[in-house]
Design a protein around this motif. Sequence first.
Motif, PDB file in Angstrom:
ATOM      1  N   ASP A  98      52.906  38.328  11.495  1.00 22.78           N
ATOM      2  CA  ASP A  98      52.380  36.994  11.802  1.00 22.78           C
ATOM      3  C   ASP A  98      52.898  36.508  13.148  1.00 22.78           C
ATOM      4  O   ASP A  98      52.147  35.939  13.950  1.00 22.78           O
ATOM      5  CB  ASP A  98      52.766  36.000  10.702  1.00 22.78           C
ATOM      6  CG  ASP A  98      52.063  36.280   9.389  1.00 22.78           C
ATOM      7  OD1 ASP A  98      50.951  36.861   9.418  1.00 22.78           O
ATOM      8  OD2 ASP A  98      52.615  35.940   8.328  1.00 22.78           O
ATOM      9  N   ARG A 101      51.065  38.336  15.938  1.00 22.93           N
ATOM     10  CA  ARG A 101      49.742  37.761  16.209  1.00 22.93           C
ATOM     11  C   ARG A 101      49.871  36.450  16.988  1.00 22.93           C
ATOM     12  O   ARG A 101      49.104  36.196  17.928  1.00 22.93           O
ATOM     13  CB  ARG A 101      48.987  37.546  14.898  1.00 22.93           C
ATOM     14  CG  ARG A 101      48.415  38.815  14.299  1.00 22.93           C
ATOM     15  CD  ARG A 101      47.417  38.504  13.204  1.00 22.93           C
ATOM     16  NE  ARG A 101      48.068  37.929  12.026  1.00 22.93           N
ATOM     17  CZ  ARG A 101      48.501  38.643  11.004  1.00 22.93           C
ATOM     18  NH1 ARG A 101      48.355  39.961  11.002  1.00 22.93           N
ATOM     19  NH2 ARG A 101      49.067  38.053   9.957  1.00 22.93           N
ATOM     20  N   CYS A 104      50.408  37.017  20.705  1.00 26.54           N
ATOM     21  CA  CYS A 104      49.170  37.308  21.434  1.00 26.54           C
ATOM     22  C   CYS A 104      48.315  36.051  21.605  1.00 26.54           C
ATOM     23  O   CYS A 104      47.764  35.802  22.679  1.00 26.54           O
ATOM     24  CB  CYS A 104      48.376  38.396  20.720  1.00 26.54           C
ATOM     25  SG  CYS A 104      49.181  40.020  20.718  1.00 26.54           S
ATOM     26  N   LYS A 105      48.222  35.256  20.542  1.00 25.78           N
ATOM     27  CA  LYS A 105      47.399  34.039  20.598  1.00 25.78           C
ATOM     28  C   LYS A 105      47.971  33.004  21.560  1.00 25.78           C
ATOM     29  O   LYS A 105      47.229  32.197  22.135  1.00 25.78           O
ATOM     30  CB  LYS A 105      47.281  33.436  19.195  1.00 25.78           C
ATOM     31  CG  LYS A 105      46.463  34.277  18.226  1.00 25.78           C
ATOM     32  CD  LYS A 105      46.468  33.686  16.822  1.00 25.78           C
ATOM     33  CE  LYS A 105      45.674  34.536  15.851  1.00 25.78           C
ATOM     34  NZ  LYS A 105      45.709  34.002  14.467  1.00 25.78           N
ATOM     35  N   ASN A 139      49.592  46.981  13.261  1.00 26.20           N
ATOM     36  CA  ASN A 139      49.050  45.634  13.431  1.00 26.20           C
ATOM     37  C   ASN A 139      47.729  45.711  14.206  1.00 26.20           C
ATOM     38  O   ASN A 139      47.715  45.601  15.436  1.00 26.20           O
ATOM     39  CB  ASN A 139      50.064  44.756  14.179  1.00 26.20           C
ATOM     40  CG  ASN A 139      49.740  43.278  14.066  1.00 26.20           C
ATOM     41  OD1 ASN A 139      48.583  42.890  13.954  1.00 26.20           O
ATOM     42  ND2 ASN A 139      50.768  42.447  14.098  1.00 26.20           N
ATOM     43  N   TYR A 141      45.263  43.704  14.776  1.00 21.52           N
ATOM     44  CA  TYR A 141      44.930  42.571  15.646  1.00 21.52           C
ATOM     45  C   TYR A 141      45.607  42.727  17.007  1.00 21.52           C
ATOM     46  O   TYR A 141      44.982  42.560  18.059  1.00 21.52           O
ATOM     47  CB  TYR A 141      45.355  41.245  15.001  1.00 21.52           C
ATOM     48  CG  TYR A 141      45.088  40.049  15.883  1.00 21.52           C
ATOM     49  CD1 TYR A 141      43.857  39.394  15.837  1.00 21.52           C
ATOM     50  CD2 TYR A 141      46.060  39.575  16.779  1.00 21.52           C
ATOM     51  CE1 TYR A 141      43.605  38.303  16.672  1.00 21.52           C
ATOM     52  CE2 TYR A 141      45.817  38.501  17.607  1.00 21.52           C
ATOM     53  CZ  TYR A 141      44.591  37.859  17.547  1.00 21.52           C
ATOM     54  OH  TYR A 141      44.333  36.798  18.373  1.00 21.52           O
ATOM     55  N   CYS A 142      46.891  43.042  16.991  1.00 23.76           N
ATOM     56  CA  CYS A 142      47.631  43.181  18.241  1.00 23.76           C
ATOM     57  C   CYS A 142      47.220  44.448  18.995  1.00 23.76           C
ATOM     58  O   CYS A 142      47.195  44.457  20.242  1.00 23.76           O
ATOM     59  CB  CYS A 142      49.132  43.179  17.969  1.00 23.76           C
ATOM     60  SG  CYS A 142      49.747  41.586  17.381  1.00 23.76           S
ATOM     61  N   ASP A 144      44.230  45.712  19.112  1.00 23.79           N
ATOM     62  CA  ASP A 144      42.991  45.355  19.804  1.00 23.79           C
ATOM     63  C   ASP A 144      43.264  44.410  20.973  1.00 23.79           C
ATOM     64  O   ASP A 144      42.658  44.537  22.045  1.00 23.79           O
ATOM     65  CB  ASP A 144      42.001  44.696  18.829  1.00 23.79           C
ATOM     66  CG  ASP A 144      41.409  45.687  17.844  1.00 23.79           C
ATOM     67  OD1 ASP A 144      41.458  46.904  18.115  1.00 23.79           O
ATOM     68  OD2 ASP A 144      40.897  45.245  16.792  1.00 23.79           O
ATOM     69  N   SER A 145      44.193  43.480  20.779  1.00 28.24           N
ATOM     70  CA  SER A 145      44.523  42.530  21.851  1.00 28.24           C
ATOM     71  C   SER A 145      45.113  43.246  23.059  1.00 28.24           C
ATOM     72  O   SER A 145      44.746  42.972  24.206  1.00 28.24           O
ATOM     73  CB  SER A 145      45.509  41.477  21.334  1.00 28.24           C
ATOM     74  OG  SER A 145      44.943  40.698  20.299  1.00 28.24           O
ATOM     75  N   SER A 182      44.679  53.355  14.969  1.00 32.09           N
ATOM     76  CA  SER A 182      43.536  52.631  15.531  1.00 32.09           C
ATOM     77  C   SER A 182      42.573  53.609  16.191  1.00 32.09           C
ATOM     78  O   SER A 182      42.894  54.226  17.210  1.00 32.09           O
ATOM     79  CB  SER A 182      44.008  51.604  16.573  1.00 32.09           C
ATOM     80  OG  SER A 182      42.897  51.030  17.250  1.00 32.09           O
TER      81      SER A 182
END
Length: 323
Positions: A98, A101, A104-105, A139, A141-142, A144-145, A182
């Motif tokens: 969390d 993420r 990155c956000k 992770n 999400y990270c 891809d970021s 990934s």
Amino acid sequence: MADGGGRDPNKKMESILRFAVENTDTSQPAEEGEGEGAAAGPIDPERQKWLNEAIQGHLKTESEIVSENLDVLRHPQVTDDNRKVVLENLHDLCENMDNARDFCKLGGLLVVDPFFNQNADPGICWRSCDLIAALCQNNPYCQDSVLQFGLLTRLLLLLDTGSDNNVRIKALYALSCFVRGSLNVLQAFVQANGFSALMRAMQSDVDKLRIKASFMLSGLCQENSKIKSTLHLMGMVEQLVALLQTEHEPSHEHIASALVSLISGHPAGIESCRRSELCLAKFLRDRMALLQGREECEEELNHYIELESIVFQSSADVDSSER
């Protein structure tokens, strides 16, 4: 500046409790219904303010602490020593998915972007690579970021041309965490000639780099068998065999493991191992004789036994490979 992120919640609470104890007047008898020594005089306004701030600090979310660390890195007068401390704080925080993420956000990748170049302080650069590894491990999400941000080619460049060995090792570690698990990142890695960089890392004179590169190659082959054809066409089988045939060293255990992973279930790779000019059968016999009875080499010996079983399933195969 160094206080920008180094919060240990347990230590903060210890300070609060110590404050409470120090400001309890134990000389006065407790009122009925209260615990022993519970009576206390009025708290000085300055001490009350400190206590309120301490309690509020203890109640901060980890996302807020990530944000505060990033603010420290954004400060124009932050020192390199403080950058290193904050990067280590962020690494520890971002081992939580969390928090990773949130990093990155909150624009964290843009903040650390300048640290991934040859001119950066090596201690800052390798800590930044270590942070990327923590962000990307399991992770999506990270992963891809980081891919969309464009760090893949920068990490490959650090691995290939970095002047500091720690930077190269940590760049490889970051790539391993970034790519594994990934499919999108793996495809981008292949397109960016990542396996060529991996091969060069295995040919390096840095033992730790060879071990980590071999480990990454082995893991990727086990995750996605489709890459084996790509690796075979670029001559990875021959390269691994050649590396094994150098003077014996600790990295050979991991190189042998990578070769097993590469050729397992891949007929073309097995056929390449049987080519007479590689002299693999003789090498395996000689190396297994060398390692026999050496407890510290048991894992490596098992890899050679498995290789012999996969490649040379009968004495006829061994004989033909030696002609």
